[in-house]
Design a protein around this motif. Structure first.
Motif, PDB file in Angstrom:
ATOM      1  N   MET A 119       0.222  -1.382   0.243  1.00  0.00           N
ATOM      2  CA  MET A 119      -0.070   0.106   0.296  1.00  0.00           C
ATOM      3  C   MET A 119       0.956   1.283   0.242  1.00  0.00           C
ATOM      4  N   TYR A 122       2.177   1.926  -3.414  1.00  0.00           N
ATOM      5  CA  TYR A 122       1.322   2.184  -4.341  1.00  0.00           C
ATOM      6  C   TYR A 122       1.174   3.794  -4.151  1.00  0.00           C
ATOM      7  N   SER A 123       0.925   4.357  -3.107  1.00  0.00           N
ATOM      8  CA  SER A 123       0.977   5.480  -2.588  1.00  0.00           C
ATOM      9  C   SER A 123       2.020   6.169  -2.983  1.00  0.00           C
ATOM     10  N   ARG A 126       2.160   7.245  -7.373  1.00  0.00           N
ATOM     11  CA  ARG A 126       1.196   8.033  -7.927  1.00  0.00           C
ATOM     12  C   ARG A 126       1.840   9.101  -7.601  1.00  0.00           C
ATOM     13  N   GLU A 206      -9.702   5.143  -5.073  1.00  0.00           N
ATOM     14  CA  GLU A 206      -8.352   4.273  -4.726  1.00  0.00           C
ATOM     15  C   GLU A 206      -8.221   2.646  -4.249  1.00  0.00           C
ATOM     16  N   TYR A 207      -8.679   3.090  -3.004  1.00  0.00           N
ATOM     17  CA  TYR A 207      -9.254   0.978  -1.958  1.00  0.00           C
ATOM     18  C   TYR A 207      -9.282  -0.153  -3.680  1.00  0.00           C
ATOM     19  N   PHE A 210      -6.701  -0.041  -5.923  1.00  0.00           N
ATOM     20  CA  PHE A 210      -5.826  -1.061  -5.451  1.00  0.00           C
ATOM     21  C   PHE A 210      -5.052  -2.896  -5.016  1.00  0.00           C
ATOM     22  N   VAL A 214      -4.208  -3.109  -9.262  1.00  0.00           N
ATOM     23  CA  VAL A 214      -3.352  -2.782  -8.812  1.00  0.00           C
ATOM     24  C   VAL A 214      -1.894  -4.505  -8.078  1.00  0.00           C
ATOM     25  N   PHE A 215      -2.621  -4.578  -6.563  1.00  0.00           N
ATOM     26  CA  PHE A 215      -2.420  -5.632  -5.864  1.00  0.00           C
ATOM     27  C   PHE A 215      -2.499  -6.865  -6.777  1.00  0.00           C
TER      28      PHE A 215
END
Length: 323
Positions: A119, A122-123, A126, A206-207, A210, A214-215
């Motif tokens: 997490m 990923y942040s 961005r 966003e959650y 992700f 993304v995850f």
């Protein structure tokens, strides 16, 4: 008729092209220069040299202690014995308890660390994240500077009151700056921004972006980082030595250290007569027990590594090739 002729000509052209491509591929496969054979031979020799110490450890664990004392370590010992292995297995229940603690700490610490670091990675990947620069510098500070072992011990025991707690085996190794950089690089180089932008256009937050997009795509990098984290958790014994006092919370590495110390204490006891101590030098399996403890520690890692090898290599080479 013209249409049939054109179709047949196209088929012939495609078939010829396919044959040419297959012939070119076949020629490329057949061509194996002398350099490839030399490189293969060098890698084979390197593999043998790397495997020889491990093989010596396995042989030393089943070698008689007197033979080790007189002949030293050898690939072809004159006498074999299982005294070293049996001396480690005598701990029985405690050995299985320590195995369970180590497995729990390894699995829980790796899972928690991957969840938090993925997490954060990923942040940081961005560009529109406002605290990106601040957090990037913030996570680099522990990598360059450290407060030392004494300050960590005081904070964990006096401030957090975590003495003799399994959390002290998980939290200190849970987050690593280098692992965050690897995961962030993977997100930036392997996951297109258009994919994330399309999810936002479709209304995903966003959650959801992700966890659902993304995850799942981070599996190769997470497998590589997870294997390195699991190895670090599995081999950690210093934190257990400092903070763990209960027998039911001792990990495997601390138990094996205690086994070695007990053997060394027995052989260096000044209250034992010299004649008895001299006889014990060949009877107490000090060296073979050391090799047996090494096998107990590295065995699970050697079994697990082949299954993670392709992810390990792919995750570490992220961003090395551009274009």
């Amino acid at each position: 008729q013209m249409e049939l002729f054109e179709k047949s000509r196209r088929k012939m052209r495609y078939s010829k092209g396919g044959r040419k491509m297959s012939s070119i591929k076949a020629k490329r496969r057949k061509k194996a220069g002398a350099g490839q054979y030399i490189l293969s031979a060098i890698l084979l020799l390197y593999t043998i040299f790397c495997a020889m110490p491990i093989l010596l450890v396995f042989i030393g664990a089943v070698t008689d202690e007197k033979t080790l004392a007189t002949e030293g370590f050898s690939y072809f010992p004159s006498k074999f014995s299982l005294d070293g292995v049996s001396s480690v297995l005598k701990y029985g229940k405690q050995l299985f308890v320590s195995y369970g603690v180590t497995i729990f700490v390894t699995v829980a610490g790796t899972a928690l660390g991957l969840f938090v670091m993925s997490m954060l990675a990923y942040s940081l990947s961005r560009r529109d994240f406002r605290m990106r620069s601040f957090l990037s510098i913030y996570i680099l500070i522990p990598m360059l500077f450290s407060g030392g072992q004494l300050s960590s011990y005081i904070i964990y025991t006096s401030t957090y009151h975590l003495k003799d707690n399994l959390l002290l085996l998980i939290l200190p190794l849970c987050v690593s700056t280098m692992n965050i950089i690897i995961l962030r690089t993977y997100v930036q180089s392997s996951i297109p921004e258009e994919l994330i932008d399309s999810a936002r256009i479709d209304g995903a937050g966003e959650y959801r972006t992700f966890f659902q997009i993304v995850f799942p795509l981070m599996k190769p990098a997470m497998a590589a980082v997870g294997f390195m984290m699991a190895t670090a958790f599995w081999n950690d014994w210093q934190n257990a030595l400092l903070f763990i006092t209960s027998d039911n919370k001792k990990p495997l590495q601390l138990l094996l250290v205690n086994i070695q110390k007990s053997i060394e204490t027995l052989l260096s006891n000044k209250n034992i007569p010299t004649a008895v101590l001299a006889k014990m030098q060949g009877m107490v399996p000090q060296n073979s027990a050391t090799m047996a403890t090494v096998i107990v520690v590295i065995g699970p890692i050697m079994i697990a590594y082949p299954f993670f090898q392709k992810y390990f290599i792919k995750g570490l080479t992220v961003g090395s090739v551009k274009g």
